[in-house]
Write a protein that holds these residues in place. Structure first.
Motif, PDB file in Angstrom:
ATOM      1  N   LEU A  77      53.593  16.964 -53.460  1.00  0.00           N
ATOM      2  CA  LEU A  77      53.874  17.801 -52.516  1.00  0.00           C
ATOM      3  C   LEU A  77      52.787  17.856 -51.493  1.00  0.00           C
ATOM      4  CD1 LEU A  77      53.741  21.072 -54.973  1.00  0.00           C
ATOM      5  CD2 LEU A  77      55.783  19.885 -54.046  1.00  0.00           C
ATOM      6  N   CYS A  78      53.264  17.594 -50.231  1.00  0.00           N
ATOM      7  CA  CYS A  78      52.727  17.854 -48.927  1.00  0.00           C
ATOM      8  C   CYS A  78      51.733  19.057 -48.840  1.00  0.00           C
ATOM      9  CB  CYS A  78      53.304  17.257 -47.819  1.00  0.00           C
ATOM     10  SG  CYS A  78      52.173  17.356 -46.211  1.00  0.00           S
ATOM     11  N   ARG A  79      50.441  19.206 -48.515  1.00  0.00           N
ATOM     12  CA  ARG A  79      49.963  20.394 -48.546  1.00  0.00           C
ATOM     13  C   ARG A  79      50.147  21.074 -47.216  1.00  0.00           C
ATOM     14  NH1 ARG A  79      45.642  21.600 -51.520  1.00  0.00           N
ATOM     15  NH2 ARG A  79      46.165  23.908 -50.862  1.00  0.00           N
ATOM     16  N   HIS A  80      50.785  20.343 -46.257  1.00  0.00           N
ATOM     17  CA  HIS A  80      51.374  21.110 -45.082  1.00  0.00           C
ATOM     18  C   HIS A  80      52.737  22.000 -45.281  1.00  0.00           C
ATOM     19  CE1 HIS A  80      53.446  20.850 -40.635  1.00  0.00           C
ATOM     20  NE2 HIS A  80      52.885  21.934 -40.840  1.00  0.00           N
ATOM     21  N   ARG A  81      53.728  21.379 -45.345  1.00  0.00           N
ATOM     22  CA  ARG A  81      54.937  22.218 -45.829  1.00  0.00           C
ATOM     23  C   ARG A  81      55.631  21.890 -47.215  1.00  0.00           C
ATOM     24  NH1 ARG A  81      57.368  23.137 -40.337  1.00  0.00           N
ATOM     25  NH2 ARG A  81      59.115  23.446 -41.603  1.00  0.00           N
ATOM     26  N   GLY A  82      55.101  21.050 -47.950  1.00  0.00           N
ATOM     27  CA  GLY A  82      55.546  20.902 -49.290  1.00  0.00           C
ATOM     28  C   GLY A  82      56.416  19.700 -49.324  1.00  0.00           C
ATOM     29  N   THR A  83      56.578  18.812 -48.339  1.00  0.00           N
ATOM     30  CA  THR A  83      57.523  17.578 -48.457  1.00  0.00           C
ATOM     31  C   THR A  83      57.023  16.711 -49.484  1.00  0.00           C
ATOM     32  OG1 THR A  83      58.031  17.798 -45.975  1.00  0.00           O
ATOM     33  CG2 THR A  83      58.728  15.999 -47.089  1.00  0.00           C
ATOM     34  N   GLN A  84      58.050  16.191 -50.297  1.00  0.00           N
ATOM     35  CA  GLN A  84      57.796  15.416 -51.288  1.00  0.00           C
ATOM     36  C   GLN A  84      57.119  14.112 -50.566  1.00  0.00           C
ATOM     37  OE1 GLN A  84      60.371  14.087 -55.044  1.00  0.00           O
ATOM     38  NE2 GLN A  84      61.129  12.908 -53.406  1.00  0.00           N
ATOM     39  N   ARG A  97      51.312   8.791 -46.904  1.00  0.00           N
ATOM     40  CA  ARG A  97      51.688   9.396 -45.651  1.00  0.00           C
ATOM     41  C   ARG A  97      52.987  10.258 -45.739  1.00  0.00           C
ATOM     42  NH1 ARG A  97      51.812   6.080 -40.379  1.00  0.00           N
ATOM     43  NH2 ARG A  97      49.506   6.005 -40.728  1.00  0.00           N
ATOM     44  N   CYS A  98      52.895  11.431 -45.275  1.00  0.00           N
ATOM     45  CA  CYS A  98      54.094  12.297 -45.519  1.00  0.00           C
ATOM     46  C   CYS A  98      55.220  11.823 -44.529  1.00  0.00           C
ATOM     47  CB  CYS A  98      53.621  13.809 -45.386  1.00  0.00           C
ATOM     48  SG  CYS A  98      54.882  14.897 -45.403  1.00  0.00           S
ATOM     49  N   PRO A  99      56.204  11.885 -44.912  1.00  0.00           N
ATOM     50  CA  PRO A  99      57.259  11.325 -44.007  1.00  0.00           C
ATOM     51  C   PRO A  99      57.601  12.339 -42.962  1.00  0.00           C
ATOM     52  CG  PRO A  99      58.271  11.961 -46.062  1.00  0.00           C
ATOM     53  CD  PRO A  99      56.859  11.963 -46.214  1.00  0.00           C
ATOM     54  N   TYR A 100      57.336  13.677 -43.203  1.00  0.00           N
ATOM     55  CA  TYR A 100      57.501  14.929 -42.256  1.00  0.00           C
ATOM     56  C   TYR A 100      57.172  14.759 -40.834  1.00  0.00           C
ATOM     57  CZ  TYR A 100      60.055  19.256 -41.211  1.00  0.00           C
ATOM     58  OH  TYR A 100      60.825  20.411 -40.880  1.00  0.00           O
ATOM     59  N   HIS A 101      55.154  14.968 -41.075  1.00  0.00           N
ATOM     60  CA  HIS A 101      54.689  15.152 -39.937  1.00  0.00           C
ATOM     61  C   HIS A 101      53.463  14.082 -39.874  1.00  0.00           C
ATOM     62  CE1 HIS A 101      56.497  19.308 -40.748  1.00  0.00           C
ATOM     63  NE2 HIS A 101      56.711  19.166 -39.237  1.00  0.00           N
ATOM     64  N   ASP A 102      53.453  13.152 -40.858  1.00  0.00           N
ATOM     65  CA  ASP A 102      52.682  12.100 -40.949  1.00  0.00           C
ATOM     66  C   ASP A 102      51.148  12.743 -41.389  1.00  0.00           C
ATOM     67  OD1 ASP A 102      54.198  10.249 -40.358  1.00  0.00           O
ATOM     68  OD2 ASP A 102      53.838  10.084 -38.199  1.00  0.00           O
ATOM     69  N   TRP A 103      51.021  13.827 -42.014  1.00  0.00           N
ATOM     70  CA  TRP A 103      49.688  14.142 -42.674  1.00  0.00           C
ATOM     71  C   TRP A 103      49.513  13.075 -43.661  1.00  0.00           C
ATOM     72  CZ3 TRP A 103      48.047  19.662 -44.154  1.00  0.00           C
ATOM     73  CH2 TRP A 103      48.099  20.331 -42.942  1.00  0.00           C
ATOM     74  N   THR A 104      48.195  12.412 -43.619  1.00  0.00           N
ATOM     75  CA  THR A 104      47.859  11.264 -44.407  1.00  0.00           C
ATOM     76  C   THR A 104      46.914  11.529 -45.546  1.00  0.00           C
ATOM     77  OG1 THR A 104      48.592   9.852 -42.764  1.00  0.00           O
ATOM     78  CG2 THR A 104      47.290   8.746 -44.494  1.00  0.00           C
TER      79      THR A 104
END
Ligand code: FES
Ligand code: FE2
Length: 385
Positions: A77-84, A97-104
């Motif tokens: 779970l991404c710590r930004h908005r939870g995206t897998q 890297r998260c596919p949604y907003h690129d938090w890495t």
């Protein structure tokens, strides 16, 4: 299940346990989200950056090998908005890297970069936004995950049952070419498990396909929540094992037989003299279950397998095929395949449970494990309410 008569061997779960969404949800929460879950084999995550993902009840989990060669498990779970973050199996480069907003995130779970951090957020304390940790452990060549980062040693969960499993050296076996199968059964996961641990059905439903074992000598029971089962080969079959076995033997000739445990919840192992396989039961819906098999065999040349296949062909032709040749092309049991037999039985049982007339009759001695498994489920759910 509701049961007719006053037999002492009573089924312990109501029909709703096999059909209702509420039961399904409670099992997901109280069983599959709180216990060790099979995730794959150690070779699936064998180099830095390699990962697998697995659903442990309600928890999507990822396992990744760090640059230091250590395996780590995180909630996927991404710590930004939870995206897998990761899907299926693969190899990331240096970071996740998260596919949604690129938090890495680094491979050890630290949040390392947020795009446009200053302009969009102002300074962010990244040190408290690392991936949430879970637990990962290796056991008998397999990987297991636990949603709790402080799950403790896996030996605490499997230690007691271990001496009752097969003597196989799983790490020395190799995956059989084409040995991965996955199929859906239109039945509740407990129907699939109960069929797997039903000793009574072996000499009936599988009279043609599993006749090489001496079911009368089966030894079985529960060790904690785990089911164990062992039976020797029949004397006839064992006497000709060198020609009967469909694949090269993986056990010494003086210790042949099958160990078929069902570790709680839903981790079946099929450990025989000729191959070793997983039978992973994953609930999908109250009336749908996925079963995944991975078969491992002796690390031998393809020529050795071909030769053994030829040798054993005569046995199969003589012993197995005639019992299934009913002459009816629509006979679901005509396949000479014990898996097809099991699926058929499970799906028929699930359908029956929708009938207002359904009630389970007396349970046989060989069905004692079915009742015990029902009790284990009940204990984890904390009652039927
Ligand atoms: S949800 Fe992952 S970066 Fe936004
Ligand atoms: Fe079966």
């Amino acid at each position: 299940m509701h049961q007719a008569g006053n037999n002492r061997m009573m089924h312990r779960l109501p029909v709703e346990a096999y059909t209702s969404q509420d039961w399904f949800d409670r099992e997901q929460e109280r069983i599959f989200s709180r216990l060790w879950r099979y995730a794959g084999f150690v070779e699936d995550v064998a180099e830095p950056g390699q990962y697998i993902t697995v659903q442990a009840g309600l928890n999507p989990i990822l396992v990744v090998m760090g640059h230091d060669g250590l395996l780590r498990a995180f909630h996927n779970l991404c710590r930004h908005r939870g995206t897998q973050l990761l899907r299926a199996v693969g190899k990331t480069k240096k970071a996740i890297r998260c596919p949604y907003h690129d938090w890495t995130y680094s491979l050890d779970g630290e949040l390392v970069s947020i795009p446009d951090e200053g302009a969009e957020f102002g300074p962010v304390d990244k040190s408290c936004l690392g991936l949430k940790r879970a637990s990962v452990a290796t056991w008998r060549g397999m990987l297991f995950v636990h949603p709790d980062p402080d799950a403790g040693p896996i030996g605490d969960w499997f230690g007691e049952v271990e001496p009752r499993l097969g003597p196989h050296q799983v790490g020395e076996l190799v995956e059989y070419d084409g040995g991965r199968t996955s199929y859906e059964v239109r039945a509740n996961w407990k129907v699939v498990v109960e069929n797997y641990i039903d000793v009574y059905h072996l000499s009936h439903l599988h009279s043609g396909t599993l006749a090489m074992y001496d079911h009368a000598k089966a030894e079985y029971g529960f060790v904690g929540p785990h089911f164990v089962f062992h039976e020797p080969l029949s004397e006839d079959y064992a006497a000709n094992i060198k020609t009967n076995s469909p694949t090269p033997l993986i056990l010494p000739e003086d210790g042949l037989g099958a160990w078929v445990p069902m570790l709680f919840p839903g981790v079946g192992l099929v450990e025989s003299e000729s191959d070793w396989a997983t039978f992973i039961v994953t609930p999908l819906a109250p009336d749908r279950t996925r079963v995944e098999n991975r078969v491992r065999v002796k690390d031998a040349s393809s020529w050795e397998f071909v030769k053994q296949g030829w040798r054993s062909y005569a046995y199969w032709k003589r012993q197995v095929r005639p019992k299934h040749d009913t002459g009816d092309p629509d006979d679901p049991l005509a396949s000479a395949d014990f898996t097809a037999e099991d699926i058929y039985a499970c799906e028929q049982q699930q359908k029956a449970m929708l009938s207002p007339q359904f009630e389970a009759g007396p349970a046989a001695r060989g069905e004692t494990p079915v009742l015990e498994h029902q009790q284990v489920v009940l204990d984890y759910l904390g009652g039927t309410g």
